[in-house]
Design a protein around this motif. Structure first.
Motif, mmCIF file in Angstrom:
data_model
loop_
_atom_site.group_PDB
_atom_site.id
_atom_site.type_symbol
_atom_site.label_atom_id
_atom_site.label_comp_id
_atom_site.label_asym_id
_atom_site.label_seq_id
_atom_site.Cartn_x
_atom_site.Cartn_y
_atom_site.Cartn_z
ATOM 1 N N ALA A 33 0.815 -1.212 0.000
ATOM 2 C CA ALA A 33 0.000 0.000 0.000
ATOM 3 C C ALA A 33 0.853 1.268 0.000
ATOM 4 C CB ALA A 33 -0.948 -0.005 1.204
ATOM 5 N N ARG A 34 1.897 1.292 0.785
ATOM 6 C CA ARG A 34 2.722 2.506 0.860
ATOM 7 C C ARG A 34 3.459 2.770 -0.446
ATOM 8 N NH1 ARG A 34 4.122 1.295 7.019
ATOM 9 N NH2 ARG A 34 2.561 2.690 7.924
ATOM 10 N N ALA A 35 3.977 1.736 -1.085
ATOM 11 C CA ALA A 35 4.709 1.924 -2.341
ATOM 12 C C ALA A 35 3.783 2.403 -3.455
ATOM 13 C CB ALA A 35 5.410 0.623 -2.745
ATOM 14 N N LEU A 36 2.595 1.814 -3.559
ATOM 15 C CA LEU A 36 1.685 2.239 -4.620
ATOM 16 C C LEU A 36 1.158 3.647 -4.341
ATOM 17 C CD1 LEU A 36 0.569 1.372 -7.323
ATOM 18 C CD2 LEU A 36 -1.418 0.414 -6.125
ATOM 19 N N ALA A 37 0.913 3.972 -3.081
ATOM 20 C CA ALA A 37 0.500 5.335 -2.730
ATOM 21 C C ALA A 37 1.595 6.325 -3.122
ATOM 22 C CB ALA A 37 0.181 5.438 -1.245
ATOM 23 N N ALA A 38 2.855 5.973 -2.886
ATOM 24 C CA ALA A 38 3.965 6.867 -3.225
ATOM 25 C C ALA A 38 4.024 7.105 -4.733
ATOM 26 C CB ALA A 38 5.288 6.293 -2.721
ATOM 27 N N PHE A 39 3.748 6.070 -5.530
ATOM 28 C CA PHE A 39 3.715 6.232 -6.983
ATOM 29 C C PHE A 39 2.656 7.274 -7.369
ATOM 30 C CE2 PHE A 39 1.308 5.199 -10.820
ATOM 31 C CZ PHE A 39 2.280 5.423 -11.789
ATOM 32 N N TYR A 40 1.435 7.125 -6.857
ATOM 33 C CA TYR A 40 0.355 8.045 -7.227
ATOM 34 C C TYR A 40 0.559 9.442 -6.625
ATOM 35 C CZ TYR A 40 -2.260 4.617 -9.846
ATOM 36 O OH TYR A 40 -2.642 3.715 -10.810
ATOM 37 N N GLU A 41 1.196 9.534 -5.462
ATOM 38 C CA GLU A 41 1.534 10.853 -4.914
ATOM 39 C C GLU A 41 2.432 11.601 -5.899
ATOM 40 O OE1 GLU A 41 2.006 10.844 -0.140
ATOM 41 O OE2 GLU A 41 3.201 9.330 -1.180
ATOM 42 N N ARG A 42 3.437 10.905 -6.393
ATOM 43 C CA ARG A 42 4.367 11.530 -7.336
ATOM 44 C C ARG A 42 3.677 11.823 -8.660
ATOM 45 N NH1 ARG A 42 9.861 9.043 -9.893
ATOM 46 N NH2 ARG A 42 10.511 10.966 -10.897
ATOM 47 N N LEU A 43 2.890 10.874 -9.171
ATOM 48 C CA LEU A 43 2.217 11.045 -10.450
ATOM 49 C C LEU A 43 1.268 12.237 -10.433
ATOM 50 C CD1 LEU A 43 1.664 9.736 -13.318
ATOM 51 C CD2 LEU A 43 -0.338 8.693 -12.221
ATOM 52 N N LEU A 44 0.439 12.322 -9.389
ATOM 53 C CA LEU A 44 -0.631 13.322 -9.332
ATOM 54 C C LEU A 44 -0.277 14.589 -8.551
ATOM 55 C CD1 LEU A 44 -3.570 10.839 -8.666
ATOM 56 C CD2 LEU A 44 -2.945 11.901 -10.865
ATOM 57 N N GLY A 45 0.784 14.527 -7.745
ATOM 58 C CA GLY A 45 1.114 15.662 -6.896
ATOM 59 C C GLY A 45 0.181 15.788 -5.707
ATOM 60 N N TRP A 46 -0.439 14.670 -5.322
ATOM 61 C CA TRP A 46 -1.375 14.671 -4.197
ATOM 62 C C TRP A 46 -0.634 14.428 -2.885
ATOM 63 C CZ3 TRP A 46 -6.478 11.743 -5.747
ATOM 64 C CH2 TRP A 46 -7.105 12.442 -6.786
ATOM 65 N N GLU A 47 -1.342 14.635 -1.779
ATOM 66 C CA GLU A 47 -0.746 14.517 -0.451
ATOM 67 C C GLU A 47 -1.290 13.301 0.290
ATOM 68 O OE1 GLU A 47 -1.760 18.264 1.305
ATOM 69 O OE2 GLU A 47 -0.291 19.349 0.078
ATOM 70 N N ARG A 48 -0.447 12.736 1.119
ATOM 71 C CA ARG A 48 -0.823 11.566 1.908
ATOM 72 C C ARG A 48 -1.766 11.968 3.028
ATOM 73 N NH1 ARG A 48 2.838 6.430 2.594
ATOM 74 N NH2 ARG A 48 3.203 7.153 0.476
ATOM 75 N N GLY A 49 -2.788 11.153 3.227
ATOM 76 C CA GLY A 49 -3.737 11.352 4.317
ATOM 77 C C GLY A 49 -3.492 10.276 5.359
ATOM 78 N N SER A 50 -4.301 9.232 5.331
ATOM 79 C CA SER A 50 -4.125 8.102 6.239
ATOM 80 C C SER A 50 -2.878 7.331 5.855
ATOM 81 C CB SER A 50 -5.316 7.145 6.153
ATOM 82 O OG SER A 50 -6.508 7.797 6.464
ATOM 83 N N ASP A 51 -2.171 6.830 6.860
ATOM 84 C CA ASP A 51 -0.997 5.999 6.609
ATOM 85 C C ASP A 51 -0.883 5.004 7.756
ATOM 86 O OD1 ASP A 51 1.466 4.814 6.130
ATOM 87 O OD2 ASP A 51 2.425 6.690 5.559
ATOM 88 N N GLU A 52 -1.511 3.868 7.557
ATOM 89 C CA GLU A 52 -1.514 2.798 8.551
ATOM 90 C C GLU A 52 -0.996 1.530 7.895
ATOM 91 O OE1 GLU A 52 -5.539 2.490 9.997
ATOM 92 O OE2 GLU A 52 -5.780 4.653 9.860
ATOM 93 N N PRO A 53 -0.563 0.555 8.662
ATOM 94 C CA PRO A 53 -0.141 -0.698 8.036
ATOM 95 C C PRO A 53 -1.273 -1.277 7.186
ATOM 96 C CG PRO A 53 0.489 -0.650 10.348
ATOM 97 C CD PRO A 53 -0.397 0.547 10.105
ATOM 98 N N GLY A 54 -0.998 -1.443 5.895
ATOM 99 C CA GLY A 54 -1.981 -2.037 5.003
ATOM 100 C C GLY A 54 -3.042 -1.098 4.486
ATOM 101 N N TRP A 55 -3.004 0.190 4.833
ATOM 102 C CA TRP A 55 -4.026 1.138 4.373
ATOM 103 C C TRP A 55 -3.430 2.536 4.289
ATOM 104 C CZ3 TRP A 55 -8.270 1.803 1.833
ATOM 105 C CH2 TRP A 55 -9.022 2.983 1.970
ATOM 106 N N VAL A 56 -3.468 3.117 3.089
ATOM 107 C CA VAL A 56 -2.951 4.465 2.862
ATOM 108 C C VAL A 56 -3.943 5.206 1.971
ATOM 109 C CG1 VAL A 56 -1.039 5.827 1.912
ATOM 110 C CG2 VAL A 56 -0.559 3.635 3.015
ATOM 111 N N THR A 57 -4.135 6.490 2.227
ATOM 112 C CA THR A 57 -4.934 7.322 1.325
ATOM 113 C C THR A 57 -4.109 8.525 0.909
ATOM 114 O OG1 THR A 57 -5.945 8.649 3.098
ATOM 115 C CG2 THR A 57 -7.137 6.661 2.388
ATOM 116 N N ILE A 58 -4.427 9.026 -0.288
ATOM 117 C CA ILE A 58 -3.860 10.284 -0.757
ATOM 118 C C ILE A 58 -5.010 11.116 -1.299
ATOM 119 C CG2 ILE A 58 -1.618 9.249 -1.270
ATOM 120 C CD1 ILE A 58 -2.376 9.513 -4.285
ATOM 121 N N GLY A 59 -4.809 12.431 -1.327
ATOM 122 C CA GLY A 59 -5.875 13.293 -1.824
ATOM 123 C C GLY A 59 -5.339 14.547 -2.471
ATOM 124 N N ASP A 60 -6.178 15.121 -3.308
ATOM 125 C CA ASP A 60 -5.881 16.382 -3.963
ATOM 126 C C ASP A 60 -5.784 17.455 -2.887
ATOM 127 O OD1 ASP A 60 -5.979 18.811 -5.346
ATOM 128 O OD2 ASP A 60 -7.391 18.043 -6.836
#
Length: 127
Positions: free
Chosen positions: A16-43
């Motif tokens: 989850a963290r690695a794929l979230a990092a990919f989309y953070e970089r791709l979209l320029g979005w920011e990380r929200g939740s960051d727990e083991p096995g669950w991450v969110t990012i948002g505009d």
């Protein structure tokens, strides 16, 4: 009628963290939740979010679909103002261009976990 408003699209992943990092970089979005096995990012401007949840049994979908293989059940449509530049940026972030491309004005890309996403030119894209 009950009011409903979709807030998050969630992708399954082995990391989850690695794929979230990919989309953070791709979209320029920011990380929200960051727990083991669950991450969110948002505009940062608000609106929709992407969620990533760990799945030990995740298997990348095959694009285009083939009988007997995992198929795509959803994909992201991402509007861009410069298609060539967006494809180059996606590659720099770790995406690959899918072998099969159905339209000249859309590029099907695969994220590092194999989820397809489409980049398409939107001439009147809001700022």
């Amino acid at each position: 009628m009950v009011r409903m408003h979709p807030t998050t699209t969630t992708l399954s992943t082995r990391d989850a963290r690695a794929l979230a990092a990919f989309y953070e970089r791709l979209l320029g979005w920011e990380r929200g939740s960051d727990e083991p096995g669950w991450v969110t990012i948002g505009d940062p401007g608000g609106g929709h979010r992407l969620g990533f949840h760990h799945d030990d049994h995740y298997r990348a979908p095959v694009w285009p679909s083939r009988a007997g293989e995992p198929s795509m059940t959803a994909h992201l449509e991402i509007a861009v103002d410069d298609l060539e530049a967006a494809v180059a940026h996606a590659r720099d972030c770790g995406a690959t261009e899918a072998e099969s491309q159905a339209q000249d004005d859309v590029r099907v890309m695969l994220d590092p976990e194999g989820h397809p996403f489409c980049l398409f030119l939107w001439a009147d894209m809001p700022a």
